[in-house]
Design a protein around this motif. Structure first.
Motif, PDB file in Angstrom:
ATOM      1  N   TYR A  33     -66.559 -53.787  -1.608  1.00 36.75           N
ATOM      2  CA  TYR A  33     -66.932 -53.158  -0.341  1.00 36.75           C
ATOM      3  C   TYR A  33     -68.451 -53.217  -0.163  1.00 36.75           C
ATOM      4  O   TYR A  33     -69.192 -53.104  -1.137  1.00 36.75           O
ATOM      5  CB  TYR A  33     -66.538 -51.674  -0.328  1.00 36.75           C
ATOM      6  N   TYR A  35     -71.447 -51.175   2.139  1.00 38.04           N
ATOM      7  CA  TYR A  35     -71.758 -50.034   2.997  1.00 38.04           C
ATOM      8  C   TYR A  35     -73.240 -50.084   3.358  1.00 38.04           C
ATOM      9  O   TYR A  35     -74.060 -50.648   2.628  1.00 38.04           O
ATOM     10  CB  TYR A  35     -71.497 -48.706   2.273  1.00 38.04           C
ATOM     11  N   PHE A  45     -69.252 -47.849   6.506  1.00 35.18           N
ATOM     12  CA  PHE A  45     -68.491 -48.991   6.019  1.00 35.18           C
ATOM     13  C   PHE A  45     -68.867 -50.255   6.793  1.00 35.18           C
ATOM     14  O   PHE A  45     -68.983 -50.233   8.025  1.00 35.18           O
ATOM     15  CB  PHE A  45     -66.997 -48.714   6.200  1.00 35.18           C
ATOM     16  N   TYR A  48     -64.835 -55.233   3.712  1.00 31.84           N
ATOM     17  CA  TYR A  48     -63.994 -55.034   2.526  1.00 31.84           C
ATOM     18  C   TYR A  48     -63.316 -56.342   2.178  1.00 31.84           C
ATOM     19  O   TYR A  48     -62.765 -57.017   3.043  1.00 31.84           O
ATOM     20  CB  TYR A  48     -62.959 -53.963   2.854  1.00 31.84           C
ATOM     21  N   ASP A  56     -61.643 -57.432   5.687  1.00 36.32           N
ATOM     22  CA  ASP A  56     -61.715 -56.503   6.816  1.00 36.32           C
ATOM     23  C   ASP A  56     -63.174 -56.420   7.247  1.00 36.32           C
ATOM     24  O   ASP A  56     -63.979 -55.792   6.562  1.00 36.32           O
ATOM     25  CB  ASP A  56     -61.186 -55.139   6.397  1.00 36.32           C
ATOM     26  N   ASN A 100     -58.026 -46.079  -5.931  1.00 39.08           N
ATOM     27  CA  ASN A 100     -58.934 -45.688  -4.859  1.00 39.08           C
ATOM     28  C   ASN A 100     -60.376 -45.485  -5.271  1.00 39.08           C
ATOM     29  O   ASN A 100     -61.263 -45.534  -4.440  1.00 39.08           O
ATOM     30  CB  ASN A 100     -58.438 -44.398  -4.198  1.00 39.08           C
ATOM     31  N   GLN A 102     -63.876 -45.968  -6.032  1.00 36.93           N
ATOM     32  CA  GLN A 102     -64.834 -47.050  -5.874  1.00 36.93           C
ATOM     33  C   GLN A 102     -66.060 -46.755  -6.729  1.00 36.93           C
ATOM     34  O   GLN A 102     -66.559 -45.626  -6.740  1.00 36.93           O
ATOM     35  CB  GLN A 102     -65.238 -47.189  -4.409  1.00 36.93           C
TER      36      GLN A 102
ATOM     37  N   TYR B  32     -55.570 -38.924   0.385  1.00 38.76           N
ATOM     38  CA  TYR B  32     -56.372 -39.002  -0.841  1.00 38.76           C
ATOM     39  C   TYR B  32     -57.798 -38.633  -0.491  1.00 38.76           C
ATOM     40  O   TYR B  32     -58.336 -39.057   0.540  1.00 38.76           O
ATOM     41  CB  TYR B  32     -56.295 -40.412  -1.412  1.00 38.76           C
ATOM     42  N   ASN B  93     -59.315 -41.020   2.321  1.00 41.09           N
ATOM     43  CA  ASN B  93     -58.759 -42.361   2.351  1.00 41.09           C
ATOM     44  C   ASN B  93     -58.218 -42.657   3.733  1.00 41.09           C
ATOM     45  O   ASN B  93     -57.493 -41.850   4.295  1.00 41.09           O
ATOM     46  CB  ASN B  93     -57.639 -42.468   1.334  1.00 41.09           C
ATOM     47  N   LYS B 100     -59.686 -47.882   1.942  1.00 38.91           N
ATOM     48  CA  LYS B 100     -60.881 -47.719   2.758  1.00 38.91           C
ATOM     49  C   LYS B 100     -61.227 -46.247   2.799  1.00 38.91           C
ATOM     50  O   LYS B 100     -60.429 -45.424   3.220  1.00 38.91           O
ATOM     51  CB  LYS B 100     -60.627 -48.244   4.171  1.00 38.91           C
ATOM     52  N   LEU B 101     -62.398 -45.913   2.331  1.00 38.78           N
ATOM     53  CA  LEU B 101     -62.856 -44.532   2.302  1.00 38.78           C
ATOM     54  C   LEU B 101     -63.737 -44.244   3.510  1.00 38.78           C
ATOM     55  O   LEU B 101     -64.606 -45.042   3.845  1.00 38.78           O
ATOM     56  CB  LEU B 101     -63.634 -44.249   1.019  1.00 38.78           C
TER      57      LEU B 101
END
Lengths: 113, 113
Positions: A33, A35, A45, A48, A56, A100, A102, B32, B93, B100-101
């Motif tokens: 990812y 950011y 964001f 991704y 994405d 999840n 990161q 999440y 999430n 994707k956060l």
């Protein structure tokens, strides 16, 4: 190395120049990812990557921004014709497949003069 | 290096006190949640996470509470230490199917001796 590595740690450039920022994710992490973090703000964001799937790109702010990733390794974020509002810290994170959590690098601080 | 979170809400506590950092999340479908700590000049560091089927989870000196009714998340730090001084971000999430956060704006914790 054990963590996410980003280079350079600092980049000063002139308005209108192109810049390339590099991210080396944790070995074995399939997700990567990017950011952007402006001073005093949260994480925005950008893009991704997950394995060989199409990335994405929904967070990229303009067509001056692009990113590539080679397989499941290094990624580069390119900003063309930089503007002063591009000045920020650019953070890269990686995660293991669908887990999840990161893990972040220290970021690249970009200053556009 | 340059400080993160110069204009963020600040929570000031005395060393040894307990700290509570609050976060309101946006999407009732989020399943999440995760807290990160960011020290000046560094990337965010994972602290603790929680899934939506739980309302409390404890770690070492930290506890996360989740109230889905009001879409509220909190991070409790016991016996706060000077090393806890940092900016704290909550993230949810994106329930769109992958990791994707979506990050909150952050809260700066200042611990005074």
């Amino acid at each position: 190395g054990a963590g996410v590595s980003q280079s350079p740690s600092n980049k000063v450039t002139e308005k209108g120049k192109d810049v390339e920022l590099r991210c080396d994710p944790i070995s074995g992490h399939t997700a990567l990812y990017w950011y952007r973090q402006r001073l005093g703000q949260g994480l925005e964001f950008l893009i991704y990557f997950q394995g060989n799937s199409a990335p994405d790109k929904s967070g990229l702010p303009s067509d001056r921004f692009s990113a590539e990733r080679t397989g499941e390794s290094v990624s580069t974020l390119t900003i063309q014709r930089t503007q002063q509002e591009d000045s920020a810290v650019y953070l890269c994170a990686s995660s293991f497949n669908r887990v999840n959590i990161q893990y972040f690098g220290a970021g690249t601080r970009l200053s556009v003069l | 290096g340059e400080s993160v979170g110069l204009h963020l809400p600040t929570l000031s506590v005395q060393e040894g006190d307990n700290s509570i950092i609050n976060c309101a999340y946006s999407n009732s479908a989020s399943d999440y949640f995760i807290w990160y700590k960011q020290e000046s000049g560094k990337g965010p560091q994972f602290i603790i996470d929680i899934r939506s089927n739980m309302d409390k989870r404890q770690g070492q000196r930290v506890t996360v509470l989740l109230n889905k009714t009001v879409k509220h998340l909190s991070l409790q730090i016991a016996a706060t230490q000077p090393g806890d001084s940092a900016v704290y971000f909550c993230a949810e999430n994106n329930p769109g199917g992958y990791n994707k956060l979506i990050f909150g704006a952050g809260t700066r914790l200042a611990v005074h001796p």
